[in-house]
Design an enzyme around this catalytic site. Structure first.
Site, mmCIF file in Angstrom:
data_model
loop_
_atom_site.group_PDB
_atom_site.id
_atom_site.type_symbol
_atom_site.label_atom_id
_atom_site.label_comp_id
_atom_site.label_asym_id
_atom_site.label_seq_id
_atom_site.Cartn_x
_atom_site.Cartn_y
_atom_site.Cartn_z
ATOM 1 N N TYR A 1 25.536 44.667 46.543
ATOM 2 C CA TYR A 1 26.973 44.332 46.639
ATOM 3 C C TYR A 1 27.291 44.356 48.097
ATOM 4 O O TYR A 1 27.955 43.532 48.843
ATOM 5 C CB TYR A 1 27.776 45.522 45.859
ATOM 6 C CG TYR A 1 29.138 45.403 46.046
ATOM 7 C CD1 TYR A 1 29.828 44.423 45.133
ATOM 8 C CD2 TYR A 1 30.061 45.769 46.985
ATOM 9 C CE1 TYR A 1 31.315 44.200 44.941
ATOM 10 C CE2 TYR A 1 31.447 45.619 46.912
ATOM 11 C CZ TYR A 1 32.195 44.722 46.089
ATOM 12 O OH TYR A 1 33.418 44.816 46.218
ATOM 13 N N LYS B 1 28.523 41.049 50.361
ATOM 14 C CA LYS B 1 29.891 41.209 50.878
ATOM 15 C C LYS B 1 29.954 40.855 52.400
ATOM 16 O O LYS B 1 30.625 40.199 53.162
ATOM 17 C CB LYS B 1 30.654 42.219 50.529
ATOM 18 C CG LYS B 1 31.045 42.425 49.105
ATOM 19 C CD LYS B 1 32.016 41.238 48.653
ATOM 20 C CE LYS B 1 32.386 41.391 47.349
ATOM 21 N NZ LYS B 1 33.432 40.218 46.926
ATOM 22 N N SER C 1 34.944 42.509 51.507
ATOM 23 C CA SER C 1 35.063 43.962 51.143
ATOM 24 C C SER C 1 34.844 44.796 52.218
ATOM 25 O O SER C 1 33.998 44.306 53.018
ATOM 26 C CB SER C 1 34.069 44.421 49.943
ATOM 27 O OG SER C 1 34.012 45.738 49.730
HETATM 28 P P1 NDP Z 1 37.552 42.864 37.979
HETATM 29 O O1 NDP Z 1 36.040 43.221 37.677
HETATM 30 O O2 NDP Z 1 38.543 43.631 37.587
HETATM 31 O O3 NDP Z 1 37.850 41.295 38.062
HETATM 32 C C1 NDP Z 1 36.812 40.369 38.422
HETATM 33 C C2 NDP Z 1 36.935 39.176 37.760
HETATM 34 O O4 NDP Z 1 36.042 38.229 37.948
HETATM 35 C C3 NDP Z 1 36.877 39.297 36.176
HETATM 36 O O5 NDP Z 1 38.011 38.694 35.557
HETATM 37 C C4 NDP Z 1 35.708 38.599 35.847
HETATM 38 O O6 NDP Z 1 35.540 38.139 34.575
HETATM 39 C C5 NDP Z 1 35.729 37.444 36.873
HETATM 40 N N1 NDP Z 1 34.145 37.032 37.155
HETATM 41 C C6 NDP Z 1 33.077 37.751 37.466
HETATM 42 N N2 NDP Z 1 31.943 37.035 37.458
HETATM 43 C C7 NDP Z 1 32.697 35.883 37.368
HETATM 44 C C8 NDP Z 1 31.946 34.565 37.362
HETATM 45 N N3 NDP Z 1 30.576 34.176 37.610
HETATM 46 N N4 NDP Z 1 32.513 33.423 37.422
HETATM 47 C C9 NDP Z 1 34.117 33.621 37.228
HETATM 48 N N5 NDP Z 1 34.677 34.884 37.267
HETATM 49 C C10 NDP Z 1 33.883 35.887 37.112
HETATM 50 O O7 NDP Z 1 37.243 43.243 39.844
HETATM 51 P P2 NDP Z 1 38.353 43.450 40.856
HETATM 52 O O8 NDP Z 1 39.640 42.696 40.505
HETATM 53 O O9 NDP Z 1 38.304 44.758 41.418
HETATM 54 O O10 NDP Z 1 37.562 42.549 42.096
HETATM 55 C C11 NDP Z 1 38.060 41.338 42.507
HETATM 56 C C12 NDP Z 1 37.277 40.908 43.815
HETATM 57 O O11 NDP Z 1 37.629 42.042 44.657
HETATM 58 C C13 NDP Z 1 35.739 41.105 43.521
HETATM 59 O O12 NDP Z 1 35.123 40.131 44.554
HETATM 60 C C14 NDP Z 1 35.376 42.372 44.312
HETATM 61 O O13 NDP Z 1 34.064 42.472 44.719
HETATM 62 C C15 NDP Z 1 36.501 42.439 45.414
HETATM 63 N N6 NDP Z 1 36.644 43.880 45.841
HETATM 64 C C16 NDP Z 1 36.961 44.698 44.834
HETATM 65 C C17 NDP Z 1 37.315 46.305 45.518
HETATM 66 C C18 NDP Z 1 37.815 47.184 44.574
HETATM 67 O O14 NDP Z 1 37.713 48.330 44.840
HETATM 68 N N7 NDP Z 1 38.174 46.970 43.320
HETATM 69 C C19 NDP Z 1 37.318 46.385 46.543
HETATM 70 C C20 NDP Z 1 36.752 45.447 47.732
HETATM 71 C C21 NDP Z 1 36.534 44.204 47.032
HETATM 72 P P3 NDP Z 1 35.009 38.862 33.250
HETATM 73 O O15 NDP Z 1 35.651 40.299 33.408
HETATM 74 O O16 NDP Z 1 35.168 38.110 31.965
HETATM 75 O O17 NDP Z 1 33.780 38.986 33.461
#
Ligand code: NDP
Length: 254
Positions: free
Chosen positions: A161, A165, A146
Site C-alpha cells: 500500500y 501511494k 495517502s
Molecule cells: P473503501 O474501501 O471504503 O472504498 C473504496 C471503494 O473503491 C469501494 O467502493 C470499492 O469497491 C472501490 N474499488 C476497489 N477496487 C476497485 C476497482 N478495482 N475498481 C473500481 N472500484 C474499486 O475505502 P476508502 O473510502 O477508505 O478509500 C478511498 C481511497 O482513499 C482509497 O484510494 C484509499 O487508499 C484512500 N485512502 C484512505 C484512507 C483511509 O484512512 N480510509 C487514508 C488514505 C487514503 P468494492 O467495495 O465493491 O470493492
C-alpha cells in the site's frame, strides 16, 4: 465571488470508488457544489447515484467499472461521455489496502494492491486525459494518494500500500507536467487515517494506537476531505498542478 470560484456548476465529474467511503461522501459534496456525477465502482452504485440526483437535483449515472482493466475503463468513459454529453473532472479515488508484512506478501498480494492503487489510477487518468485531449477540452484530475506514500504506518505492515501511494503522488506530478500546456491540471490529496469501511473493520487495538499517535487524537472523516477536492477541481486552484495536499490531523508533521 468566492462561491463562484469554488463552483462546479455545468461540470460533469467522474468519481471512482464512489459506492462507499470517501468517494461516496465526496460525491455528495461535489453535487452540492453543482456538478453532475458519474460513479465508477466494482459494485453497482446506482442507488448512490439516485440518492445524489434526488438530493441535489443534478444528473447522475453509475457504471460498474474495474479500474485495473483498461478496456473496461475506456468503455465506461465512452458510455459516460455519451450519456452525460461531456466529461470535465475526475476524482480518481478507488483503492484497496492490505495489512500484511512484506515478508509474508505473496506475488499475488503485491500485484493486487499495486494494480488497483497505482495501475488503476494510471489507466483512469490516461483514458480521461485522452478523452479531454481528443475532444479539445480542458479538465482537472484529483488522485487519492495517502500519507502512507510519505510515512510508514505502524504497527501494521503494509509495504504494498505504502509503495503504491508513493507512486500515485509521483504519477500525479508526472502527468501534471506532461499535460501542463494542454489545460489539464492533475493534483492529489493525501489523507491520514480516515474513518470509512476500509479502516472501520481494522482491529480495535490498532485503531486505538493510531488515534493515540495523531496530534489531533482522532481519525478524520470523509467530509473533512471534501473541501480539498472541490478546491483542486474548481477554478479556485487554476495555478495549482502537481501538488499533493496532506490532510492528516498533523500526523506527518511530527
Ligand atoms: P473503501 O474501501 O471504503 O472504498 C473504496 C471503494 O473503491 C469501494 O467502493 C470499492 O469497491 C472501490 N474499488 C476497489 N477496487 C476497485 C476497482 N478495482 N475498481 C473500481 N472500484 C474499486 O475505502 P476508502 O473510502 O477508505 O478509500 C478511498 C481511497 O482513499 C482509497 O484510494 C484509499 O487508499 C484512500 N485512502 C484512505 C484512507 C483511509 O484512512 N480510509 C487514508 C488514505 C487514503 P468494492 O467495495 O465493491 O470493492
Amino acid at each position: 465571488m468566492v462561491e463562484k470560484i469554488f463552483s462546479l456548476e455545468n461540470k460533469v465529474t467522474i468519481v471512482t470508488g464512489g459506492n462507499q467511503g470517501i468517494g461516496k461522501v465526496v460525491a455528495f459534496y461535489l453535487a452540492d457544489a453543482g456538478s453532475d456525477i458519474v460513479i465508477f465502482d466494482l459494485a453497482d452504485a446506482s442507488e448512490v447515484a439516485k440518492e445524489i440526483a434526488e438530493k441535489y437535483n443534478v444528473r447522475t449515472a453509475a457504471y460498474v467499472c474495474d479500474v485495473t482493466n483498461p478496456t473496461s475503463v475506456k468503455e465506461c468513459i465512452q458510455k459516460a461521455a455519451d450519456k452525460m454529453g461531456k466529461l470535465d473532472l475526475l476524482f480518481n479515488n478507488a483503492g484497496i489496502c492490505l495489512h500484511k508484512n512484506a515478508i509474508d506478501c505473496t506475488p499475488e498480494d503485491w500485484l493486487k494492491v499495486v494494480n488497483v492503487n497505482l495501475n488503476g489510477i494510471f489507466f483512469m487518468a490516461q483514458a480521461f486525459g485522452k478523452y479531454l485531449i481528443s475532444n479539445n477540452k480542458k479538465g482537472n484530475i484529483v488522485n487519492t494518494a495517502s500519507m502512507s506514500g510519505t510515512i510508514v504506518n505502524i504497527p501494521q505492515g503494509q509495504a504494498s500500500y505504502n509503495s503504491s501511494k508513493a507512486g500515485v503522488a509521483h504519477l500525479t506530478k508526472s502527468l501534471a507536467v506532461e499535460w501542463a500546456l494542454k489545460g489539464i491540471r492533475v493534483n492529489s490529496i493525501s489523507p491520514g487515517y480516515i474513518r470509512t469501511e476500509m479502516t472501520g473493520t481494522v482491529r480495535q487495538d490498532w485503531q486505538d494506537y493510531w488515534e493515540s499517535t495523531i496530534p489531533f487524537r482522532r481519525m478524520g472523516t470523509p467530509e473533512e476531505l471534501a473541501g480539498a477536492v472541490i478546491y483542486l477541481l474548481s477554478d479556485a486552484s487554476t495555478y495549482t498542478s502537481g501538488s499533493d495536499l496532506m490532510i492528516d490531523g498533523c500526523f506527518t508533521v511530527v
